[in-house]
Write a protein that holds these residues in place. Structure first.
Motif, PDB file in Angstrom:
ATOM      1  N   ILE A 105     -17.078  13.377 -16.973  1.00 28.28           N
ATOM      2  CA  ILE A 105     -18.330  14.123 -17.046  1.00 28.28           C
ATOM      3  C   ILE A 105     -18.434  15.038 -15.828  1.00 28.28           C
ATOM      4  O   ILE A 105     -18.101  14.649 -14.707  1.00 28.28           O
ATOM      5  CB  ILE A 105     -19.538  13.174 -17.090  1.00 28.28           C
TER       6      ILE A 105
ATOM      7  N   ASP B 130     -23.963  26.674 -15.127  1.00 24.48           N
ATOM      8  CA  ASP B 130     -23.635  27.254 -16.419  1.00 24.48           C
ATOM      9  C   ASP B 130     -24.345  28.597 -16.539  1.00 24.48           C
ATOM     10  O   ASP B 130     -25.580  28.677 -16.415  1.00 24.48           O
ATOM     11  CB  ASP B 130     -24.085  26.318 -17.550  1.00 24.48           C
TER      12      ASP B 130
ATOM     13  N   LYS C 114     -25.591  22.159 -15.571  1.00 22.77           N
ATOM     14  CA  LYS C 114     -25.542  21.525 -16.877  1.00 22.77           C
ATOM     15  C   LYS C 114     -24.522  20.400 -16.856  1.00 22.77           C
ATOM     16  O   LYS C 114     -23.432  20.548 -16.303  1.00 22.77           O
ATOM     17  CB  LYS C 114     -25.164  22.558 -17.945  1.00 22.77           C
ATOM     18  N   THR C 115     -24.880  19.268 -17.450  1.00 21.08           N
ATOM     19  CA  THR C 115     -23.966  18.131 -17.547  1.00 21.08           C
ATOM     20  C   THR C 115     -23.201  18.211 -18.870  1.00 21.08           C
ATOM     21  O   THR C 115     -23.795  18.398 -19.927  1.00 21.08           O
ATOM     22  CB  THR C 115     -24.726  16.799 -17.473  1.00 21.08           C
ATOM     23  N   GLN C 116     -21.865  18.079 -18.783  1.00 19.14           N
ATOM     24  CA  GLN C 116     -21.033  18.194 -19.963  1.00 19.14           C
ATOM     25  C   GLN C 116     -19.877  17.202 -19.907  1.00 19.14           C
ATOM     26  O   GLN C 116     -19.471  16.760 -18.829  1.00 19.14           O
ATOM     27  CB  GLN C 116     -20.452  19.611 -20.081  1.00 19.14           C
ATOM     28  N   PHE C 117     -19.333  16.884 -21.098  1.00 18.91           N
ATOM     29  CA  PHE C 117     -18.069  16.161 -21.155  1.00 18.91           C
ATOM     30  C   PHE C 117     -16.949  17.125 -20.770  1.00 18.91           C
ATOM     31  O   PHE C 117     -17.020  18.324 -21.044  1.00 18.91           O
ATOM     32  CB  PHE C 117     -17.809  15.620 -22.565  1.00 18.91           C
ATOM     33  N   SER C 118     -15.904  16.585 -20.158  1.00 16.39           N
ATOM     34  CA  SER C 118     -14.762  17.408 -19.762  1.00 16.39           C
ATOM     35  C   SER C 118     -13.478  16.627 -19.989  1.00 16.39           C
ATOM     36  O   SER C 118     -13.355  15.476 -19.549  1.00 16.39           O
ATOM     37  CB  SER C 118     -14.870  17.799 -18.281  1.00 16.39           C
TER      38      SER C 118
ATOM     39  N   ASP D 187     -18.692  15.516 -10.396  1.00 11.97           N
ATOM     40  CA  ASP D 187     -17.895  15.079 -11.532  1.00 11.97           C
ATOM     41  C   ASP D 187     -17.467  13.632 -11.332  1.00 11.97           C
ATOM     42  O   ASP D 187     -17.460  13.117 -10.218  1.00 11.97           O
ATOM     43  CB  ASP D 187     -16.699  15.996 -11.790  1.00 11.97           C
TER      44      ASP D 187
ATOM     45  N   ASN E  51     -21.015  18.093 -13.805  1.00 12.88           N
ATOM     46  CA  ASN E  51     -22.324  18.719 -13.676  1.00 12.88           C
ATOM     47  C   ASN E  51     -22.141  19.929 -12.770  1.00 12.88           C
ATOM     48  O   ASN E  51     -21.871  19.776 -11.573  1.00 12.88           O
ATOM     49  CB  ASN E  51     -23.350  17.757 -13.087  1.00 12.88           C
TER      50      ASN E  51
END
Length: 359
Positions: A46, A51, A58-62, A352, A48
């Motif tokens: 994950i 963006d 923004k928090t996202q899967f990676s 991250d 952050n």
């Protein structure tokens, strides 16, 4: 018959790992045996970070997976030759802008292709944090960062020397990709200490942005506040190991010109650039903890007032070796950007956490 084990550097960690790779051996009359190995790396977690679409963090899967090919062989006279490239760069490797081809022997080693410069190869960076690199805010700027270049290295005991040159007929584009940049460098080990130095000539554009959206835009040429070009740089490095503690420091001093307005309208002001970066990594069995700090200032004097950019970065992170090529890693980094004598000040925080794998 070889068992297929090879040593490669993984993109996730930069550390050498002994990997069990698929091996193809070719034996032909008049030729020494050649070896082709396949290895890989992957990561998931994950992040952050800023963006541009939302103009906020923004928090996202990676996640990412890569396959690496390496081929090696030896002539009857004892010269070693080889090539390497990533599967996703196969097309560019075919045209010479990705991957590397090398030849080595008693004279040293020469490689062509997507090399790091002699300065970056020899001096290197201080330690960073995070399973993605977390923005690589620990890194200082090197001038020679071309995709197509020639690199020569020679090691004699504790002394290593290196020289590199970008593509001979290449030019420097507006984003500062210095295809003709050249550098020479050397490093020397003394027990638990390592000292290094490099001299570079080329062009590297450094932008002072009006806000975060400008800095992270796909095409910064359209959004920059002002641009400074570093055309020469001297970089010094020092590493020290005290048991489980590893300390690293880098200092770079550069000069060049500054531009306001369009790229073809240089104002003729002379630019000076200074960079400092330090890191400390402490390892306790499988756990490693890292902290870094870095500062950069690229500026020109306009009637007694500094114009340009200044940045301060720092970060902390941890890595836990799970064994078998797997690690759990997390990092937190902070960047503060100051457009000197302008209103373009901004800051950003990146985080991250995830897993990395080496195959």
């Amino acid at each position: 018959m070889p068992d297929g084990r090879t040593t490669v550097a993984t993109p996730e960690t930069g550390q050498n790992k002994s990997l069990l790779a698929t091996t193809v051996l070719v034996g032909t009359a008049g030729f020494a045996a050649a070896e082709v190995t396949i290895s890989g790396s992957a990561r998931m977690g994950i992040t952050n970070a800023y963006d541009t679409t939302n103009d906020a963090n923004k928090t996202q899967f990676s996640s990412r997976a890569r396959v690496n090919f390496a081929a090696s062989g030896e002539t009857d006279g004892g010269l070693s030759f080889g090539a390497s490239f990533r599967a996703d760069n196969a097309g560019d490797a075919n045209s010479g802008t990705a991957g590397t081809v090398s030849l080595s022997g008693a004279f040293g080693s020469i490689s062509m292709g997507d090399n790091d410069s002699a300065a970056l190869t020899t001096v290197g960076q201080v330690d960073g944090v995070g399973f993605t690199g977390n923005g690589d805010l620990n890194e200082i700027i090197f001038l020679g960062e071309a995709d197509t270049s020639a690199l020569y290295t020679y090691t004699m005991g504790d002394l290593t020397i290196a020289a590199s040159m970008g593509q001979i007929d290449g030019d420097t584009n507006y984003t500062g990709n210095a295809k003709q940049a050249a550098s020479v460098a050397a490093s020397y080990k003394m027990g638990n200490y390592r000292f290094s130095a490099a001299i570079e000539r080329g062009d590297k554009a450094v932008y002072s942005f009006s806000d975060r959206a400008d800095a992270y835009a796909t095409d910064p040429e359209d959004t920059y506040a002002e641009r400074n070009d570093l055309t020469s740089q001297v970089t010094l490095g020092a590493d020290a190991t005290f048991g489980a503690l590893v300390l690293k420091g880098r200092v770079a001093m550069g000069s060049g010109e500054a531009y306001n307005g369009l790229p073809d309208e240089p104002n003729g002001y002379k630019t000076t650039g200074t960079q400092v970066a330090v890191s400390a990594t402490y390892t306790m069995d499988a756990l490693s903890v890292t902290a870094f700090g870095a500062h950069a200032k690229v500026a020109y004097d306009y009637y007694g007032t500094d114009w340009g950019m200044e940045s301060t970065r720092y970060g902390v992170g941890a890595s836990y070796d799970l064994g078998g090529g797997a690690k759990a890693q997390a990092g937190l980094s902070r960047l503060s950007h100051d457009a000197l004598n302008d209103d373009g000040d901004w800051s950003d925080t990146k985080m991250d956490a995830g897993l990395t794998f080496a195959f």
